[in-house]
Design a protein around this motif. Sequence first.
Motif, short mmCIF file in Angstrom:
data_model
loop_
_atom_site.label_atom_id
_atom_site.label_comp_id
_atom_site.label_asym_id
_atom_site.label_seq_id
_atom_site.Cartn_x
_atom_site.Cartn_y
_atom_site.Cartn_z
N LEU A 1 0.76 -1.27 0.29
CA LEU A 1 0.02 0.10 0.22
C LEU A 1 0.84 1.17 0.10
O LEU A 1 0.59 2.19 -0.63
CB LEU A 1 -0.90 -0.07 1.18
CG LEU A 1 -1.99 -0.95 1.18
CD1 LEU A 1 -2.77 -1.16 2.60
CD2 LEU A 1 -3.20 -0.82 0.10
N GLU A 2 2.06 1.08 0.77
CA GLU A 2 2.82 2.31 0.74
C GLU A 2 3.49 2.51 -0.55
O GLU A 2 3.81 3.78 -0.93
CB GLU A 2 3.68 2.37 2.17
CG GLU A 2 3.34 2.90 3.40
CD GLU A 2 3.57 2.30 4.56
OE1 GLU A 2 4.89 1.60 4.30
OE2 GLU A 2 3.28 2.56 5.62
N ASN B 1 2.33 1.75 -3.52
CA ASN B 1 1.22 2.15 -4.42
C ASN B 1 0.02 2.88 -3.84
O ASN B 1 -1.12 2.42 -3.59
CB ASN B 1 0.57 0.73 -4.71
CG ASN B 1 1.35 -0.10 -5.64
OD1 ASN B 1 1.75 0.14 -6.89
ND2 ASN B 1 2.20 -1.07 -4.87
N PRO B 2 0.40 4.22 -3.44
CA PRO B 2 -0.71 5.10 -2.86
C PRO B 2 -2.08 5.16 -3.65
O PRO B 2 -2.09 5.42 -4.55
CB PRO B 2 0.18 6.34 -2.54
CG PRO B 2 1.36 6.14 -3.04
CD PRO B 2 1.48 5.01 -3.89
N LEU B 3 -3.19 4.94 -2.39
CA LEU B 3 -4.47 5.23 -2.91
C LEU B 3 -4.94 6.43 -2.56
O LEU B 3 -4.53 7.07 -1.59
CB LEU B 3 -5.35 3.99 -2.26
CG LEU B 3 -5.05 2.39 -2.53
CD1 LEU B 3 -5.89 1.51 -1.63
CD2 LEU B 3 -5.54 2.31 -4.11
N ARG B 4 -5.82 7.09 -3.21
CA ARG B 4 -6.46 8.38 -2.97
C ARG B 4 -7.89 8.17 -2.96
O ARG B 4 -8.39 7.67 -4.07
CB ARG B 4 -5.83 9.36 -4.01
CG ARG B 4 -6.37 10.85 -3.62
CD ARG B 4 -5.59 11.67 -4.51
NE ARG B 4 -5.69 11.58 -5.98
CZ ARG B 4 -6.95 12.11 -6.69
NH1 ARG B 4 -7.64 12.81 -6.10
NH2 ARG B 4 -7.00 12.01 -7.77
N LEU C 1 -5.55 4.95 -7.97
CA LEU C 1 -4.29 4.39 -7.88
C LEU C 1 -3.48 5.20 -8.87
O LEU C 1 -3.58 4.70 -10.12
CB LEU C 1 -4.20 3.14 -7.94
CG LEU C 1 -2.97 2.25 -8.08
CD1 LEU C 1 -2.01 2.36 -6.58
CD2 LEU C 1 -2.99 0.85 -8.42
N TRP D 1 -3.72 2.66 8.84
CA TRP D 1 -3.46 3.13 7.58
C TRP D 1 -4.72 3.98 7.06
O TRP D 1 -4.73 5.42 6.34
CB TRP D 1 -3.00 2.29 6.56
CG TRP D 1 -2.76 2.69 5.29
CD1 TRP D 1 -1.86 3.44 4.54
CD2 TRP D 1 -3.68 2.47 4.13
NE1 TRP D 1 -2.06 3.54 3.03
CE2 TRP D 1 -3.16 2.92 2.87
CE3 TRP D 1 -5.11 1.81 3.86
CZ2 TRP D 1 -3.94 3.11 1.72
CZ3 TRP D 1 -5.91 1.85 2.84
CH2 TRP D 1 -4.91 2.38 1.73
N GLN E 1 -5.76 8.36 6.82
CA GLN E 1 -6.31 9.09 5.78
C GLN E 1 -7.53 9.88 5.82
O GLN E 1 -7.67 11.00 5.31
CB GLN E 1 -6.55 8.08 4.55
CG GLN E 1 -5.07 7.43 4.07
CD GLN E 1 -5.08 6.77 2.63
OE1 GLN E 1 -5.93 7.51 1.94
NE2 GLN E 1 -4.70 5.65 2.30
#
Length: 209
Positions: free
Chosen positions: A59-60, A62-65, A77, A107, A111
Amino acid sequence: MIVTIDGVAASGKSSVASGVARALGVPFVSSGLLYRAATLLALEAGLSLEGAPALLAHLEANPLRLEPLAGGNRVWLGGRDLTDDLHSSRVDAGVSAVARLPPVREWVNAQLRLLPDPFVAEGRDMGTNVFPHADAKFYLTASPRVRAERRARERLEDVPAIEAALVERDRRDAGQSAPAPDARIIDTSALSLEGVIGAVLAGLPARTA
Ligand SMILES: Nc1ncnc2c1ncn2[C@@H]1O[C@H](COP(=O)(O)OP(=O)(O)OP(=O)(O)O)[C@@H](O)[C@H]1O
Ligand SMILES: Nc1ccn([C@H]2C[C@H](O)[C@@H](COP(=O)(O)O)O2)c(=O)n1
């Protein structure tokens, strides 16, 4: 101003949060989408859904928003919009295992806590763990059969199969799905969507509504 709407699977949280947010003229935040997106990434990468260190590293890298749009939240992504892939039966079946991992919960929560208020947040632990200081808290329930019948209108699966999967997901999510002691509980089984949205709006403190 923060309003939280928690509840069991397919109880109407995102539909109700969307309607309430629209009436208030604020965004809504669908926290479950981040757990779903983490699950999708793990499945696509062939990772174990129970291995927190590898999943967190992924996850770190491949950061998700989460984009809390008023018309419906989206998860990105990089330039890839994952949203339409997040409600498959495969993600449904795996997401509770991922959501149970404490580092993944931290995590997600980090966010969510960065989002500027006002907003309506929906999920399982919005009113208990993530935004305990919320201005108003609600918790939605409905019978498993009613929830399955509603879902069956969206998916090509039969009602008993959907109902069994919902009951199993409720069981797996129970550890993080208790209502906040100060939440107003609404059984939506016999209510229309508009009726539930109206009940939430009617339950808001005067300074919020
Ligand atoms: N009170 C209601 N009356 C009729 N249909 C409803 C009602 N509330 C929600 N629905 C419908 O039920 C389905 C599930 O609602 P929704 O996706 O908002 O639930 P959810 O709790 O966010 O689900 P999930 O936990 O899977 O993310 C949708 O098709 C929605 O339109
Ligand atoms: N605050 C949250 C939100 C969601 N989850 C978990 C539990 C669900 O099975 C899954 C997907 O959420 P849904 O789309 O059904 O709202 O994510 C959680 O543990 N905490």
